[in-house]
Write a protein that holds these residues in place. Structure first.
Motif, PDB file in Angstrom:
ATOM      1  N   GLY A   1       0.785  -1.198   0.056  1.00 24.23           N
ATOM      2  CA  GLY A   1       0.067  -0.131  -0.028  1.00 24.23           C
ATOM      3  C   GLY A   1       0.801   1.179  -0.084  1.00 24.23           C
ATOM      4  N   GLN A   2       2.038   1.165  -0.402  1.00 21.10           N
ATOM      5  CA  GLN A   2       2.856   2.441  -0.484  1.00 21.10           C
ATOM      6  C   GLN A   2       2.453   3.266  -1.615  1.00 21.10           C
ATOM      7  N   GLU A   3       2.907   4.543  -1.448  1.00 19.95           N
ATOM      8  CA  GLU A   3       2.510   5.553  -2.530  1.00 19.95           C
ATOM      9  C   GLU A   3       1.102   5.536  -2.580  1.00 19.95           C
ATOM     10  N   SER A   4       0.279   5.633  -1.533  1.00 24.52           N
ATOM     11  CA  SER A   4      -0.989   5.895  -1.670  1.00 24.52           C
ATOM     12  C   SER A   4      -1.764   4.635  -2.272  1.00 24.52           C
ATOM     13  N   GLY A   5      -0.956   3.554  -2.240  1.00 27.88           N
ATOM     14  CA  GLY A   5      -1.367   2.277  -2.872  1.00 27.88           C
ATOM     15  C   GLY A   5      -1.380   2.126  -4.361  1.00 27.88           C
ATOM     16  N   ILE A   6      -0.889   3.194  -4.923  1.00 29.62           N
ATOM     17  CA  ILE A   6      -0.818   2.862  -6.410  1.00 29.62           C
ATOM     18  C   ILE A   6       0.596   2.440  -6.895  1.00 29.62           C
ATOM     19  N   ARG A   7       1.740   2.451  -6.034  1.00 26.03           N
ATOM     20  CA  ARG A   7       2.827   1.869  -6.413  1.00 26.03           C
ATOM     21  C   ARG A   7       3.632   1.205  -5.015  1.00 26.03           C
ATOM     22  N   PRO A   8       2.980   0.052  -4.908  1.00 24.82           N
ATOM     23  CA  PRO A   8       3.404  -0.788  -3.475  1.00 24.82           C
ATOM     24  C   PRO A   8       5.024  -1.259  -3.638  1.00 24.82           C
ATOM     25  N   GLY A   9       5.416  -1.497  -2.461  1.00 23.05           N
ATOM     26  CA  GLY A   9       6.996  -1.711  -2.328  1.00 23.05           C
ATOM     27  C   GLY A   9       7.665  -0.807  -1.724  1.00 23.05           C
ATOM     28  N   THR A  10       8.440  -1.429  -0.705  1.00 24.74           N
ATOM     29  CA  THR A  10       9.269  -0.410   0.098  1.00 24.74           C
ATOM     30  C   THR A  10      10.054   0.729  -0.909  1.00 24.74           C
ATOM     31  N   GLU A  11       9.795   2.083  -0.515  1.00 23.86           N
ATOM     32  CA  GLU A  11      10.443   3.029  -1.446  1.00 23.86           C
ATOM     33  C   GLU A  11      12.159   3.067  -1.365  1.00 23.86           C
ATOM     34  N   ASN A  12      12.531   3.421  -2.440  1.00 28.09           N
ATOM     35  CA  ASN A  12      14.081   3.680  -2.514  1.00 28.09           C
ATOM     36  C   ASN A  12      14.116   4.889  -1.898  1.00 28.09           C
ATOM     37  N   VAL A  13      14.645   5.008  -0.544  1.00 31.10           N
ATOM     38  CA  VAL A  13      14.625   6.279  -0.036  1.00 31.10           C
ATOM     39  C   VAL A  13      15.830   7.112  -0.303  1.00 31.10           C
ATOM     40  N   PRO A  14      17.278   6.360  -0.507  1.00 32.91           N
ATOM     41  CA  PRO A  14      18.370   6.990  -1.117  1.00 32.91           C
ATOM     42  C   PRO A  14      18.377   7.636  -2.363  1.00 32.91           C
ATOM     43  N   ALA A  15      17.670   7.042  -3.344  1.00 30.99           N
ATOM     44  CA  ALA A  15      17.495   7.478  -4.747  1.00 30.99           C
ATOM     45  C   ALA A  15      16.224   8.649  -4.757  1.00 30.99           C
ATOM     46  N   LEU A  16      15.203   8.365  -4.182  1.00 37.13           N
ATOM     47  CA  LEU A  16      14.152   9.406  -4.144  1.00 37.13           C
ATOM     48  C   LEU A  16      14.647  10.713  -3.324  1.00 37.13           C
ATOM     49  N   SER A  17      15.430  10.515  -2.328  1.00 38.88           N
ATOM     50  CA  SER A  17      15.931  11.643  -1.614  1.00 38.88           C
ATOM     51  C   SER A  17      16.874  12.378  -2.516  1.00 38.88           C
ATOM     52  N   GLY A  18      17.732  11.703  -3.029  1.00 39.51           N
ATOM     53  CA  GLY A  18      18.799  12.227  -4.049  1.00 39.51           C
ATOM     54  C   GLY A  18      17.981  12.855  -5.286  1.00 39.51           C
ATOM     55  N   MET A  19      16.840  12.415  -5.795  1.00 39.76           N
ATOM     56  CA  MET A  19      15.962  13.181  -6.743  1.00 39.76           C
ATOM     57  C   MET A  19      15.417  14.345  -6.104  1.00 39.76           C
ATOM     58  N   GLY A  20      15.080  14.274  -5.074  1.00 35.28           N
ATOM     59  CA  GLY A  20      14.565  15.497  -4.507  1.00 35.28           C
ATOM     60  C   GLY A  20      15.422  16.757  -4.583  1.00 35.28           C
ATOM     61  N   MET A  21      16.693  16.359  -4.116  1.00 36.06           N
ATOM     62  CA  MET A  21      17.776  17.254  -3.951  1.00 36.06           C
ATOM     63  C   MET A  21      17.909  17.741  -5.563  1.00 36.06           C
ATOM     64  N   ALA A  22      18.178  16.994  -6.375  1.00 34.09           N
ATOM     65  CA  ALA A  22      18.438  17.318  -7.626  1.00 34.09           C
ATOM     66  C   ALA A  22      17.361  18.312  -8.267  1.00 34.09           C
ATOM     67  N   ILE A  23      16.190  17.845  -7.922  1.00 33.59           N
ATOM     68  CA  ILE A  23      14.951  18.749  -8.454  1.00 33.59           C
ATOM     69  C   ILE A  23      14.991  20.331  -7.791  1.00 33.59           C
ATOM     70  N   GLU A  24      15.412  20.164  -6.606  1.00 33.30           N
ATOM     71  CA  GLU A  24      15.586  21.585  -5.843  1.00 33.30           C
ATOM     72  C   GLU A  24      16.649  22.376  -6.635  1.00 33.30           C
ATOM     73  N   LYS A  25      17.733  21.968  -6.884  1.00 31.41           N
ATOM     74  CA  LYS A  25      19.006  22.470  -7.643  1.00 31.41           C
ATOM     75  C   LYS A  25      18.522  22.863  -9.130  1.00 31.41           C
ATOM     76  N   ALA A  26      17.814  22.037  -9.817  1.00 30.13           N
ATOM     77  CA  ALA A  26      17.438  22.458 -11.031  1.00 30.13           C
ATOM     78  C   ALA A  26      16.482  23.565 -11.035  1.00 30.13           C
ATOM     79  N   MET A  27      15.331  23.536 -10.101  1.00 33.09           N
ATOM     80  CA  MET A  27      14.420  24.639 -10.153  1.00 33.09           C
ATOM     81  C   MET A  27      15.243  25.777  -9.736  1.00 33.09           C
ATOM     82  N   GLU A  28      16.031  25.867  -8.875  1.00 38.95           N
ATOM     83  CA  GLU A  28      16.653  27.186  -8.295  1.00 38.95           C
ATOM     84  C   GLU A  28      17.474  27.796  -9.413  1.00 38.95           C
ATOM     85  N   GLY A  29      18.078  27.042 -10.299  1.00 32.46           N
ATOM     86  CA  GLY A  29      18.726  27.779 -11.356  1.00 32.46           C
ATOM     87  C   GLY A  29      18.123  27.407 -12.949  1.00 32.46           C
ATOM     88  N   ILE A  30      16.898  27.235 -13.000  1.00 28.47           N
ATOM     89  CA  ILE A  30      16.164  26.807 -14.208  1.00 28.47           C
ATOM     90  C   ILE A  30      16.425  27.834 -15.411  1.00 28.47           C
TER      91      ILE A  30
END
Length: 381
Positions: free
Chosen positions: A234-263
């Motif tokens: 039931g992870q991701e509101s039941g749409i995408r079950p399975g333990t989340e890849n926290v290191p990768a998704l947290s890394g993606m969040g950081m990359a998004i912040e960097k990209a949007m800061e300098g877009i």
């Protein structure tokens, strides 16, 4: 070839070099915040906080509510959940699906799967500029059309699809038709605002914006129901079950912040590089510029019909310069690009086409190195 031997990397549409700070952050998360985000203890709660932070970063980038963001393992999985998950949850919305003829294989190759489920899949023609013919879309749309899928920026040519016009067309012909946009090549580079643009489903990927591979997301507009493709916890509101890849998704969040800061700065820098390369290679005898003038500056497709693209690619590689012959998702096959065929290009032009895809990390010196090499390889100078 090691990183130290790379003079210029121009295959950023295939993947980007992860930011140093993203790599360091992922390593820290893997070592220190290794708990399961579904666990109730403090280590699990710390992991959950990292996911919440990344979800908020993705939502801000899309000007959406964090509850609309579903994390995935990348663009391909997100495209499958978007199309098959939506259709499974909305069987009464219609039995017709429209794809553009220049879509990514992760969308196009679902046509057979959907056909086997009883859906009528039709393809929207494109023009010589790689943009879909909206008149043809208008003609195909009807009361039985459940979903339309169009990528925002083509991964081979950089052609930018007229999303506002496409959304208006869908609303005018059938208010129940849902619009899905594959924004993998535009997210973090060109502003995409699904709520304002009438987009109900949107996919993006982390490794195209200097984040990690194995990270992606699906935006699902409020009120749109999507069924999971797998059973699980039931992870991701039941749409995408399975333990989340926290290191990768947290890394993606950081990359998004960097990209949007300098877009904006990144866009201007890359646009300057694109224009310089485009202007200079167009002077090489026999060179054909395939990307339209108003393409995304992050992608430049050019052809030398007198040569084979693979030959050009390997000669550039021997000089430490990296480009591609098209989509990395199917470039190892011998089949000609379906995108370039849909644009009506001749076989010799298709066979001589290389893709130069840029990042804000590229420099003027690297652009000059590329142009000089192409003049030598393709122009005999």
């Amino acid at each position: 070839m090691t990183g130290s031997a790379i003079k210029a990397y121009f295959d950023n549409s295939a993947t980007t070099r992860p930011l140093d700070e993203v790599i360091a952050h992922m390593s820290w998360v893997s070592h220190e915040i290794f708990g399961n985000p579904s666990s109730l203890h403090s280590l699990g709660m710390e992991a959950e906080k990292l996911l919440i932070k990344s979800r908020k970063a993705a939502a801000r980038a899309l000007e959406a509510d964090p509850g609309c963001i579903c994390f995935t393992s990348g663009g391909t999985e997100a495209n499958h959940i978007a199309l098959q998950g939506y259709l499974a949850a909305n069987r009464r919305k219609g039995r017709k699906v429209l794809f553009s003829s220049v879509e990514h294989p992760s969308v196009l190759n679902q046509a057979g799967m959907l056909g086997a489920l009883g859906y009528q899949v039709e393809f929207i023609r494109s023009g010589i500029d790689g943009k879909i013919l909206t008149d043809h879309l208008d003609a195909l749309l009807d009361s039985d059309t459940a979903l339309v899928s169009v990528m925002s920026v083509n991964n081979e040519t950089g052609a930018i699809q007229p999303l506002d016009e496409i959304a208006d067309c869908c609303r005018r012909k059938n208010t129940q038709t849902v619009l899905h946009v594959d924004a993998v090549q535009s997210f973090g580079k060109i502003p995409v605002k699904p709520q304002q643009q009438g987009i109900q489903l949107l996919t993006a990927s982390g490794h195209k914006i200097h984040g990690p591979k194995g990270s992606g997301l699906l935006y699902i507009a409020e009120g749109i129901h999507v069924s999971p493709l797998m059973a699980g916890g039931g992870q991701e509101s039941g749409i995408r079950p399975g333990t989340e890849n926290v290191p990768a998704l947290s890394g993606m969040g950081m990359a998004i912040e960097k990209a949007m800061e300098g877009i904006r700065l990144a866009y201007r820098h890359v646009d300057g590089l694109h224009r310089r390369i485009r202007d200079e290679v167009s002077c090489i005898p026999g060179c054909i510029i395939i990307s339209p003038e108003d393409a995304s500056p992050y992608i430049l497709s050019i052809s030398f019909p007198a040569l084979k693209a693979e030959v050009i690619l390997h000669k550039l590689e021997s000089r430490g310069i990296f480009v591609s012959t098209g989509s990395a998702c199917h470039s190892r096959r011998k089949n000609r690009s379906h995108v370039l065929q849909a644009m009506g290009l001749k076989p010799a032009v298709i066979d001589g086409t290389i893709r130069i895809s840029l990042s804000y990390m590229n420099t003027l010196e690297e652009a000059a190195e590329l142009v000089s090499a192409l003049k030598t390889i393709c122009g005999g100078k």
